[in-house]
Design a protein around this motif. Structure first.
Motif, mmCIF file in Angstrom:
data_model
loop_
_atom_site.group_PDB
_atom_site.id
_atom_site.type_symbol
_atom_site.label_atom_id
_atom_site.label_comp_id
_atom_site.label_asym_id
_atom_site.label_seq_id
_atom_site.Cartn_x
_atom_site.Cartn_y
_atom_site.Cartn_z
ATOM 1 N N UNK A 32 15.596 8.438 -43.816
ATOM 2 C CA UNK A 32 15.329 8.659 -42.400
ATOM 3 C C UNK A 32 13.272 8.682 -43.009
ATOM 4 N N UNK A 33 12.592 7.526 -42.454
ATOM 5 C CA UNK A 33 11.177 7.641 -43.295
ATOM 6 C C UNK A 33 9.921 7.627 -42.325
ATOM 7 N N UNK A 34 9.175 8.390 -42.771
ATOM 8 C CA UNK A 34 8.097 7.855 -41.519
ATOM 9 C C UNK A 34 6.904 8.448 -42.749
ATOM 10 N N UNK A 35 5.896 7.401 -42.595
ATOM 11 C CA UNK A 35 5.199 6.691 -43.492
ATOM 12 C C UNK A 35 3.555 6.406 -42.735
ATOM 13 N N UNK A 36 2.808 7.081 -43.889
ATOM 14 C CA UNK A 36 1.821 6.637 -43.987
ATOM 15 C C UNK A 36 1.400 4.842 -43.165
ATOM 16 N N UNK A 37 0.241 4.429 -42.646
ATOM 17 C CA UNK A 37 -0.301 3.405 -42.583
ATOM 18 C C UNK A 37 0.255 2.802 -43.928
ATOM 19 N N UNK A 38 1.590 2.116 -44.321
ATOM 20 C CA UNK A 38 1.850 1.252 -45.501
ATOM 21 C C UNK A 38 2.741 0.193 -45.701
ATOM 22 N N UNK A 39 2.750 -0.855 -45.678
ATOM 23 C CA UNK A 39 4.132 -2.113 -45.797
ATOM 24 C C UNK A 39 5.015 -1.584 -47.229
ATOM 25 N N UNK A 40 6.570 -0.525 -46.824
ATOM 26 C CA UNK A 40 6.974 -0.443 -48.280
ATOM 27 C C UNK A 40 8.629 -1.169 -47.067
ATOM 28 N N UNK A 41 9.493 -1.713 -47.645
ATOM 29 C CA UNK A 41 10.742 -1.844 -47.363
ATOM 30 C C UNK A 41 11.837 -1.685 -48.458
ATOM 31 N N UNK A 42 12.756 -0.372 -48.466
ATOM 32 C CA UNK A 42 13.379 -0.002 -48.729
ATOM 33 C C UNK A 42 14.476 -0.089 -48.587
ATOM 34 N N UNK A 43 14.884 -1.257 -47.425
ATOM 35 C CA UNK A 43 16.310 -0.638 -46.732
ATOM 36 C C UNK A 43 17.652 -2.024 -47.461
ATOM 37 N N UNK A 93 22.774 3.939 -47.978
ATOM 38 C CA UNK A 93 22.880 4.150 -46.889
ATOM 39 C C UNK A 93 21.859 3.404 -45.537
ATOM 40 N N UNK A 94 22.246 3.718 -44.516
ATOM 41 C CA UNK A 94 21.329 3.162 -43.340
ATOM 42 C C UNK A 94 19.577 4.418 -43.651
ATOM 43 N N UNK A 95 18.861 3.480 -43.697
ATOM 44 C CA UNK A 95 17.215 3.898 -43.493
ATOM 45 C C UNK A 95 17.143 3.253 -42.823
ATOM 46 N N UNK A 96 16.117 4.305 -41.774
ATOM 47 C CA UNK A 96 15.492 4.242 -40.536
ATOM 48 C C UNK A 96 13.820 4.537 -41.042
ATOM 49 N N UNK A 97 13.073 3.803 -40.460
ATOM 50 C CA UNK A 97 11.204 4.038 -40.639
ATOM 51 C C UNK A 97 11.220 4.704 -39.184
ATOM 52 N N UNK A 98 9.996 5.626 -39.146
ATOM 53 C CA UNK A 98 10.482 6.389 -37.581
ATOM 54 C C UNK A 98 8.851 6.421 -37.774
ATOM 55 N N UNK A 99 8.056 6.129 -36.322
ATOM 56 C CA UNK A 99 6.577 6.681 -36.362
ATOM 57 C C UNK A 99 6.492 8.390 -36.152
ATOM 58 N N UNK A 100 5.435 8.540 -37.263
ATOM 59 C CA UNK A 100 5.488 10.407 -37.391
ATOM 60 C C UNK A 100 5.289 11.186 -36.024
ATOM 61 N N UNK A 101 3.761 10.009 -35.190
ATOM 62 C CA UNK A 101 4.243 11.051 -33.590
ATOM 63 C C UNK A 101 5.000 10.845 -32.539
#
Length: 304
Positions: free
Chosen positions: A137-148, A153-161
Motif C-alpha cells: 500500500x502506497x501513499x505518495x506526494x504528488x507524483x505520477x508513479x505506476x508500479x502495479x 502482490x496487490x498494490x494500492x495507491x491511497x490519499x494520505x489524508x
C-alpha cells in the motif's frame, strides 16, 4: 451462487475477527462469539487450516471434560508493506513499515531522497519485500508513479489524508465521527462519519482550498502564530458548521490553541464544539489507515 459466496465471506470475516480480537478461540467459543453453528465453524476452520490462514494453538486446560483445541490466526501467513512518502523543505522522506495480520509492526525503514521516481521507490520496496508480503500500500506526494505491473502482490495507491482519517478513527474509536485536518500547507481534510470514509464523487471531498472563504486574503498569512491561528479558526468554523464532528485531529505548526478555542466559542455553543486533538504529524495515522484497508482487502480476497 453469489448469495452463497456472500454468506460464506461474512462467516469467514466473523471467524477471523473473533480469533484476532480474542487472541485465539476454541470451536465452542467461536460458536458463542460469531453466532454460527458448530457445523459451519467446523467446515470453515478446516479450509482455513489447509490454507494456513489459521493454525492450531494447542489444547486448552480442561475444566472437567475433554480438553478443547484452540485456534488462532497465523499472524505470519501474510504481511502488508506500507510505504508513505511526504515532502518537507527540499527533501522527501520515505517510510516503510511491515505489518503482520495482528497489525504488529515487524520492521521499519526510513530514507530521505531529493527526488522520488519509479526506480528509487522500487529499490526501497525491494529492500523490504519478502515472501510473506501479499499487499503493498502506497501513499505518495504528488507524483505520477505506476508500479502495479512490476509486482505480483496487490498494490494500492491511497490519499494520505484519507488514510490518516481512517487511522485517526481507529486510534479514537470512542468517536463515531472524526475529521483529520492537515493545516500545514494547502489545507486538506480526511472525513470519517459513522465509521465510513467520505471521499465524494471524484475523491476531492475535504479539499478546503476550494472554499473561497478560507482563501480570503486576510487569512493567507502563515508567517506568524497569529496568522496561522486566525486561519485555523476559519477552517474549524467551516468544518464544525458543515460536518459537526465529535472530534477533529489537527496537524499544524505553531498554533495558539487557547486563542483558537476562545474564538470558536464566540461562534458556537460549548455543546457544538468537537474535541480538538493537536498533533505534530500524522505518519502513524496514515500507516494505521493503510494497514487497515490492506488487511480488509486481503481478508476479502481470501474469503471469496
Amino acid at each position: 451462487m453469489n448469495e452463497i459466496r456472500g454468506v460464506r465471506k461474512k462467516n469467514v470475516f466473523k471467524i477471523i475477527q473473533s480469533l484476532v480480537k480474542q487472541g485465539g478461540c476454541t470451536k465452542n467459543e467461536l460458536v458463542f462469539y460469531t453466532g454460527l453453528s458448530l457445523s459451519t465453524i467446523d467446515s470453515l476452520l478446516e479450509e482455513m487450516l489447509k490454507s494456513n490462514l489459521v493454525i492450531k494453538a494447542g489444547y486448552r486446560e480442561s475444566t472437567g471434560g475433554r480438553p478443547s483445541m484452540g485456534y488462532q490466526v497465523n499472524g505470519e501467513f501474510s504481511q502488508t508493506l506500507c510505504i508513505y512518502a511526504y515532502k518537507h523543505d527540499k527533501t522527501i522522506t520515505v517510510i516503510g513499515r511491515l505489518y503482520n495480520l495482528y497489525s504488529e509492526m515487524m520492521e521499519e525503514k526510513r530514507r530521505d531522497v531529493s527526488k522520488l521516481d519509479c526506480e528509487v521507490l522500487c529499490s526501497f520496496i525491494e529492500e523490504m519485500l519478502n515472501a510473506q508480503v501479499h499487499t503493498i500500500c502506497l501513499s505518495l506526494p504528488d507524483c505520477d508513479i505506476d508500479i502495479k505491473h512490476r509486482y505480483k502482490q496487490r498494490v494500492f495507491v491511497k490519499n494520505d489524508v484519507h488514510m490518516g482519517a481512517i487511522g485517526a478513527y481507529i486510534k479514537h474509536m470512542q468517536y463515531d465521527s472524526i475529521v483529520l485536518l492537515d493545516s500545514k500547507g494547502d489545507s486538506r481534510l480526511g472525513i470519517v462519519i459513522n465509521g465510513h470514509l467520505v471521499e465524494g464523487k471524484s475523491s476531492i471531498a475535504g479539499q478546503t482550498c476550494f472554499l473561497p472563504v478560507i482563501n480570503h486574503e486576510d487569512y493567507k498569512n502563515r508567517r506568524s502564530m497569529k496568522g496561522r491561528s486566525k486561519r485555523l479558526v476559519l477552517e474549524l468554523q467551516n468544518i464544525i458548521g458543515m460536518l459537526n464532528p465529535e472530534a477533529i485531529v489537527i496537524c499544524s505548526d505553531g498554533i495558539d490553541s487557547h486563542y483558537v478555542e476562545e474564538e470558536l466559542l464566540k461562534i458556537f455553543k460549548m455543546s457544538d464544539m468537537p474535541h480538538l486533538i493537536y498533533i505534530d504529524n500524522y505518519i502513524d495515522e496514515v500507516m494505521l489507515g493503510m494497514e487497515s484497508i490492506s488487511k480488509d482487502s486481503l481478508f476479502d480476497k481470501m474469503s471469496r
